[in-house]
Scaffold this motif. Structure first.
Motif, PDB file in Angstrom:
ATOM      1  N   GLY A  81     103.756  35.064  60.851  1.00  0.00           N
ATOM      2  CA  GLY A  81     103.912  36.122  59.810  1.00  0.00           C
ATOM      3  C   GLY A  81     105.355  36.276  59.126  1.00  0.00           C
TER       4      GLY A  81
ATOM      5  N   ILE B  96     101.382  36.559  74.221  1.00  0.00           N
ATOM      6  CA  ILE B  96     100.609  35.186  74.517  1.00  0.00           C
ATOM      7  C   ILE B  96     101.293  33.920  74.380  1.00  0.00           C
ATOM      8  N   ALA B  97     101.503  33.302  75.743  1.00  0.00           N
ATOM      9  CA  ALA B  97     102.112  31.839  75.708  1.00  0.00           C
ATOM     10  C   ALA B  97     101.434  31.104  74.644  1.00  0.00           C
TER      11      ALA B  97
ATOM     12  N   THR C 242     103.519  22.299  65.647  1.00  0.00           N
ATOM     13  CA  THR C 242     102.167  22.626  65.534  1.00  0.00           C
ATOM     14  C   THR C 242     102.233  23.457  64.211  1.00  0.00           C
TER      15      THR C 242
ATOM     16  N   THR D 297      98.269  27.400  58.669  1.00  0.00           N
ATOM     17  CA  THR D 297      98.772  27.418  57.195  1.00  0.00           C
ATOM     18  C   THR D 297      99.968  28.339  56.875  1.00  0.00           C
ATOM     19  N   PRO D 298     100.153  29.671  57.489  1.00  0.00           N
ATOM     20  CA  PRO D 298     100.979  30.321  56.741  1.00  0.00           C
ATOM     21  C   PRO D 298     102.482  30.105  57.400  1.00  0.00           C
TER      22      PRO D 298
ATOM     23  N   ILE E  36      99.424  14.120  62.550  1.00  0.00           N
ATOM     24  CA  ILE E  36      98.019  13.691  63.518  1.00  0.00           C
ATOM     25  C   ILE E  36      97.202  14.675  62.778  1.00  0.00           C
TER      26      ILE E  36
ATOM     27  N   GLY F 135      93.346  16.326  63.064  1.00  0.00           N
ATOM     28  CA  GLY F 135      92.607  16.340  64.000  1.00  0.00           C
ATOM     29  C   GLY F 135      93.031  16.647  65.466  1.00  0.00           C
TER      30      GLY F 135
ATOM     31  N   ALA G 187      94.461  15.524  69.193  1.00  0.00           N
ATOM     32  CA  ALA G 187      95.635  14.675  69.619  1.00  0.00           C
ATOM     33  C   ALA G 187      94.947  13.731  70.608  1.00  0.00           C
TER      34      ALA G 187
ATOM     35  N   TRP H 157      97.551  10.353  71.165  1.00  0.00           N
ATOM     36  CA  TRP H 157      98.851  10.652  71.510  1.00  0.00           C
ATOM     37  C   TRP H 157      99.711   9.659  72.132  1.00  0.00           C
TER      38      TRP H 157
ATOM     39  N   CYS I  36      85.946  30.431  57.560  1.00  0.00           N
ATOM     40  CA  CYS I  36      86.685  29.849  58.812  1.00  0.00           C
ATOM     41  C   CYS I  36      87.005  28.595  58.694  1.00  0.00           C
ATOM     42  N   SER I  37      88.239  28.198  59.320  1.00  0.00           N
ATOM     43  CA  SER I  37      88.304  26.849  59.344  1.00  0.00           C
ATOM     44  C   SER I  37      87.812  25.963  60.449  1.00  0.00           C
TER      45      SER I  37
ATOM     46  N   ASN J  10      98.113  39.331  55.702  1.00  0.00           N
ATOM     47  CA  ASN J  10      98.650  40.578  55.207  1.00  0.00           C
ATOM     48  C   ASN J  10      98.916  40.751  53.892  1.00  0.00           C
TER      49      ASN J  10
HETATM   50  C1  B12 Z   1      95.441  31.410  69.662  1.00  0.00           C
HETATM   51  C2  B12 Z   1      95.344  31.679  68.245  1.00  0.00           C
HETATM   52  C3  B12 Z   1      96.370  32.468  67.791  1.00  0.00           C
HETATM   53  C4  B12 Z   1      97.384  32.969  68.311  1.00  0.00           C
HETATM   54  C5  B12 Z   1      98.480  31.957  68.814  1.00  0.00           C
HETATM   55  C6  B12 Z   1      99.159  32.334  70.051  1.00  0.00           C
HETATM   56  C7  B12 Z   1     100.543  31.628  70.147  1.00  0.00           C
HETATM   57  N1  B12 Z   1     101.501  32.122  70.697  1.00  0.00           N
HETATM   58  O1  B12 Z   1     100.563  30.505  69.611  1.00  0.00           O
HETATM   59  C8  B12 Z   1      97.955  34.048  67.444  1.00  0.00           C
HETATM   60  C9  B12 Z   1      97.108  35.429  67.858  1.00  0.00           C
HETATM   61  C10 B12 Z   1      99.297  34.512  67.348  1.00  0.00           C
HETATM   62  C11 B12 Z   1      97.146  33.523  66.244  1.00  0.00           C
HETATM   63  C12 B12 Z   1      97.401  34.334  65.008  1.00  0.00           C
HETATM   64  C13 B12 Z   1      96.815  33.904  63.798  1.00  0.00           C
HETATM   65  N2  B12 Z   1      95.842  33.147  63.656  1.00  0.00           N
HETATM   66 CO1  B12 Z   1      95.254  32.020  64.974  1.00  0.00          CO
HETATM   67  N3  B12 Z   1      94.079  31.225  66.431  1.00  0.00           N
HETATM   68  C14 B12 Z   1      94.390  31.067  67.618  1.00  0.00           C
HETATM   69  C15 B12 Z   1      93.080  30.136  68.018  1.00  0.00           C
HETATM   70  C16 B12 Z   1      91.968  31.100  68.722  1.00  0.00           C
HETATM   71  C17 B12 Z   1      93.410  28.933  69.007  1.00  0.00           C
HETATM   72  C18 B12 Z   1      94.590  28.068  68.782  1.00  0.00           C
HETATM   73  C19 B12 Z   1      94.638  27.220  69.879  1.00  0.00           C
HETATM   74  O2  B12 Z   1      95.980  27.597  70.385  1.00  0.00           O
HETATM   75  N4  B12 Z   1      94.285  26.283  70.435  1.00  0.00           N
HETATM   76  C20 B12 Z   1      94.849  25.320  71.396  1.00  0.00           C
HETATM   77  C21 B12 Z   1      95.199  23.972  71.096  1.00  0.00           C
HETATM   78  C22 B12 Z   1      95.250  23.268  72.471  1.00  0.00           C
HETATM   79  O3  B12 Z   1      94.174  23.314  70.343  1.00  0.00           O
HETATM   80  P1  B12 Z   1      94.465  22.945  68.803  1.00  0.00           P
HETATM   81  O4  B12 Z   1      95.432  24.150  68.154  1.00  0.00           O
HETATM   82  O5  B12 Z   1      93.335  22.787  68.244  1.00  0.00           O
HETATM   83  O6  B12 Z   1      95.271  21.618  68.934  1.00  0.00           O
HETATM   84  C23 B12 Z   1      95.070  20.443  68.781  1.00  0.00           C
HETATM   85  C24 B12 Z   1      94.935  19.579  67.751  1.00  0.00           C
HETATM   86  O7  B12 Z   1      94.960  20.656  66.594  1.00  0.00           O
HETATM   87  C25 B12 Z   1      96.145  18.987  67.794  1.00  0.00           C
HETATM   88  N5  B12 Z   1      97.495  19.694  67.469  1.00  0.00           N
HETATM   89  C26 B12 Z   1      97.811  20.986  67.154  1.00  0.00           C
HETATM   90  N6  B12 Z   1      99.087  21.080  67.002  1.00  0.00           N
HETATM   91  C27 B12 Z   1      99.776  19.971  67.300  1.00  0.00           C
HETATM   92  C28 B12 Z   1     101.249  19.702  67.266  1.00  0.00           C
HETATM   93  C29 B12 Z   1     101.444  18.270  67.637  1.00  0.00           C
HETATM   94  C30 B12 Z   1     102.846  18.071  67.601  1.00  0.00           C
HETATM   95  C31 B12 Z   1     100.537  17.382  67.751  1.00  0.00           C
HETATM   96  C32 B12 Z   1     100.688  15.869  68.347  1.00  0.00           C
HETATM   97  C33 B12 Z   1      99.283  17.577  67.967  1.00  0.00           C
HETATM   98  C34 B12 Z   1      98.846  19.087  67.848  1.00  0.00           C
HETATM   99  O8  B12 Z   1      96.268  18.662  68.956  1.00  0.00           O
HETATM  100  C35 B12 Z   1      95.730  19.692  69.748  1.00  0.00           C
HETATM  101  C36 B12 Z   1      94.912  19.000  70.942  1.00  0.00           C
HETATM  102  O9  B12 Z   1      93.723  18.214  70.599  1.00  0.00           O
HETATM  103  C37 B12 Z   1      92.682  29.496  66.825  1.00  0.00           C
HETATM  104  C38 B12 Z   1      91.147  29.087  66.829  1.00  0.00           C
HETATM  105  C39 B12 Z   1      90.944  27.620  67.109  1.00  0.00           C
HETATM  106  N7  B12 Z   1      89.591  27.563  67.812  1.00  0.00           N
HETATM  107  O10 B12 Z   1      91.633  26.701  66.933  1.00  0.00           O
HETATM  108  C40 B12 Z   1      92.868  30.416  65.629  1.00  0.00           C
HETATM  109  C41 B12 Z   1      93.526  29.821  64.607  1.00  0.00           C
HETATM  110  C42 B12 Z   1      94.177  28.713  64.842  1.00  0.00           C
HETATM  111  N8  B12 Z   1      94.020  30.726  63.867  1.00  0.00           N
HETATM  112  C43 B12 Z   1      93.933  31.011  62.686  1.00  0.00           C
HETATM  113  C44 B12 Z   1      94.573  32.219  61.674  1.00  0.00           C
HETATM  114  C45 B12 Z   1      93.951  32.322  60.456  1.00  0.00           C
HETATM  115  C46 B12 Z   1      95.408  32.849  62.296  1.00  0.00           C
HETATM  116  C47 B12 Z   1      96.366  34.108  61.416  1.00  0.00           C
HETATM  117  C48 B12 Z   1      96.876  33.686  60.230  1.00  0.00           C
HETATM  118  C49 B12 Z   1      95.309  35.098  61.476  1.00  0.00           C
HETATM  119  C50 B12 Z   1      95.489  36.496  60.534  1.00  0.00           C
HETATM  120  N9  B12 Z   1      94.841  36.150  59.499  1.00  0.00           N
HETATM  121  O11 B12 Z   1      96.068  37.162  60.941  1.00  0.00           O
HETATM  122  C51 B12 Z   1      97.431  34.607  62.436  1.00  0.00           C
HETATM  123  C52 B12 Z   1      98.639  34.048  62.186  1.00  0.00           C
HETATM  124  C53 B12 Z   1      99.750  34.834  62.006  1.00  0.00           C
HETATM  125  C54 B12 Z   1     100.470  35.052  60.826  1.00  0.00           C
HETATM  126  N10 B12 Z   1     100.444  36.536  60.413  1.00  0.00           N
HETATM  127  O12 B12 Z   1     101.276  34.325  60.500  1.00  0.00           O
HETATM  128  C55 B12 Z   1      93.081  29.981  61.975  1.00  0.00           C
HETATM  129  C56 B12 Z   1      93.811  28.875  61.484  1.00  0.00           C
HETATM  130  C57 B12 Z   1      93.693  28.944  59.886  1.00  0.00           C
HETATM  131  C58 B12 Z   1      94.835  27.817  59.245  1.00  0.00           C
HETATM  132  N11 B12 Z   1      94.297  27.197  58.364  1.00  0.00           N
HETATM  133  O13 B12 Z   1      96.032  27.741  59.526  1.00  0.00           O
HETATM  134  C59 B12 Z   1      92.329  29.750  63.214  1.00  0.00           C
HETATM  135  C60 B12 Z   1      91.835  28.350  63.402  1.00  0.00           C
HETATM  136  C61 B12 Z   1      91.095  30.750  63.315  1.00  0.00           C
HETATM  137  C62 B12 Z   1      90.173  30.571  62.531  1.00  0.00           C
HETATM  138  N12 B12 Z   1      88.865  31.045  62.953  1.00  0.00           N
HETATM  139  O14 B12 Z   1      90.164  30.318  61.287  1.00  0.00           O
HETATM  140  N13 B12 Z   1      96.282  32.671  66.474  1.00  0.00           N
END
Ligand code: B12
Length: 442
Positions: free
Chosen positions: A11, A22-23, A66, A69-70, A111, A113, A115, A119, A175-176, A367
């Protein structure tokens, strides 16, 4: 070797998320993955929502961000500064995957997709000074995933997380998820999930599956039965659809969900306007009796909160008021976000001709108005959402909603209801004040 993972501010430069309980799931998970594939590496974590992050004083050689978009403008600025000091930067996450050409300009490696499969190769390549600009992770099977590492935080949180599946069976245009995680929903083995939660130091969790019960109702019932047998004194909330609550086995589903510790479900109501719901291809996931479904969930002692988008091109001024009326009628809280076409989604392609020129990605935060609307100016839409949020979250309304949840869920569902609603109201008020301050300064 030392590695630093950074969770960027959400934000308005983190203002709305200082108190986020949330951690960051990604950082806990990526630490677990790193310890699994390279136990010799020492990992450090920074949550830039709560801690200062100064790129001029970072001493670690390798830094991973990590990126949603915002968050991307902040990340790019930080990584450019770090790289100017000779540090190596890795970028991953949703935004990097959909905008690889943009992201790779700001990183030593990105990266695309997930990891898990690449990784170790990337870390080994870093050691041998042969990092490639792009690593493509694909869609790994979710068998024997590493457990999140929970003990490295310098700041305080209330909730950990668990994940039982990746992907979503629905194909909503805004949705993404279905593009990022591929067409097939992948599920973790039930015993691995249950053992992980039981062993975790967290008592409260966000179940971050995109749909906690809509992928496969039978599998969800099995999961909840195993959780209720093997896990004591832990509670959680997560996102779910309403169609599953109208499934022939929905009574069993809700009963065992409650026994497994589910205290609240965040339901994608998505829109209160039928034309928008159709534009978002989200009609199917609601089912016909979506109002009754909410009551049914609460009768089982589980709180409900609605995710609703508003301000889309099919929406009208009246839809902002309509959401308040819906909340008051159903005595339910809603998290209204401005309709935002995220890059990589179908909605982005549909709205592309109307995008407001010159905006950076940090406006794509739910927002701000980021596209032209047939009848409302961006300012009108932003004022309307600020007002709507203020009207949804007064404390007496929060209390009234809490007591719509059946006593079967007492006390944890009632406490969760408060814990979800009250901080949101506070964050929205903070956003409204900041907006006022900015308006006055201009
Ligand atoms: C938890 C979560 C949140 C939490 C984050 C908590 C926190 N403290 O970090 C909170 C509630 C804050 C949040 C907020 C938002 N979120 Co959110 N959230 C999620 C959720 C449910 C899970 C993400 C997650 O942590 N996954 C767990 C990790 C382990 O998995 P991963 O992210 O997929 O990571 C893998 C890869 O991506 C990669 N990877 C990721 N990062 C990195 C970094 C490195 C260095 C490396 C090597 C690899 C790597 O490796 C991982 C393992 O394979 C996703 C839905 C989803 N299924 O992803 C939406 C999601 C990520 N959120 C989304 C959105 C839109 C938002 C908001 C903008 C919502 C809004 N409109 O208000 C806000 C952003 C806040 C703001 N105003 O700026 C969208 C992302 C869209 C985009 N293009 O960015 C998602 C996909 C939801 C959706 N259905 O569209 N969110």
């Amino acid at each position: 070797m030392k590695l630093l993972f950074v969770s960027p501010p959400f934000g308005e430069k983190g203002q709305m998320s200082k108190g986020l309980p949330i951690a960051p799931p990604v950082l806990e998970y990526m630490t677990g993955l790193t310890y699994r594939v390279r136990p010799d590496i020492e990992v450090e974590l920074v949550d830039a929502n709560k801690e200062q992050f100064n790129p001029d004083t970072i001493e670690t050689d390798l830094i991973g961000f990590t990126v949603l978009t915002p968050q991307s403008p902040w990340v790019y600025e930080m990584s450019d500064k770090l790289r100017a000091r000779g540090k190596k930067v890795i970028l991953g996450g949703m935004h990097v995957t959909v905008m690889p050409d943009e992201a790779k300009v700001h990183a030593d490696a990105i990266i695309i997709g997930e990891a898990e499969k690449i990784w170790k190769d990337l870390l080994d390549d870093f050691d041998h000074k042969r990092l490639k600009p792009v690593y493509n992770g694909g869609f790994p099977d979710l068998i024997d995933l590493p457990r999140p590492v929970t003990g490295l935080w310098k700041t305080k949180y209330v909730y950990g997380y668990f994940q039982t599946s990746r992907g979503c069976p629905f194909k909503c245009t805004f949705c993404s998820v279905h593009k990022f995680f591929g067409g097939r929903v992948r599920m973790r083995p039930i015993n691995e999930v249950v053992e992980e939660i039981a062993a975790s130091r967290w008592r409260l969790f966000w179940g971050i599956d995109d749909n906690i019960w809509g992928v496969n109702v039978g599998r969800s019932i099995e999961l909840y039965k195993e959780m209720s047998k093997n896990i004591r004194g832990k509670w959680w909330f997560g996102a779910g659809d309403l169609t599953s609550v109208q499934h022939p086995r929905s009574d069993e589903l809700l009963k065992y969900a409650r026994m497994a510790g589910l205290t609240a479900v965040l339901v994608g109501w998505e829109s209160n306007n039928m034309a928008s719901l159709e534009e978002y291809k989200a009609v199917g996931k609601q089912g016909r009796g979506r109002r009754d479904a909410i009551k049914k969930i609460r009768d089982y002692g589980i709180e409900v909160m609605l995710f609703i988008m508003v301000g889309g091109r099919q929406d009208t001024k009246e839809d902002f008021d309509g959401i308040l009326k819906l909340c008051d009628d159903l005595k339910v809280s809603a998290h209204p976000v401005m309709t935002t076409p995220f890059p990589g989604t179908e909605l982005y392609d549909m709205y592309r001709p109307y995008l407001i020129k010159g905006l950076e990605w940090d406006s794509f935060d739910g927002n701000h108005a980021v596209f032209e609307h047939p009848t409302m100016t961006p300012d009108e839409r932003e004022d309307a959402i600020v007002k709507l949020r203020a009207d949804i979250f007064p404390v007496p309304k929060i209390l009234q909603r809490m007591f719509q949840v059946s006593w079967k869920g007492f006390p944890m569902s009632h406490i969760t209801s408060w814990m979800i609603q009250y901080p949101q109201g506070r964050a929205f008020r903070e956003f409204a004040r900041e907006r006022e301050r900015k308006k006055c300064n201009n």
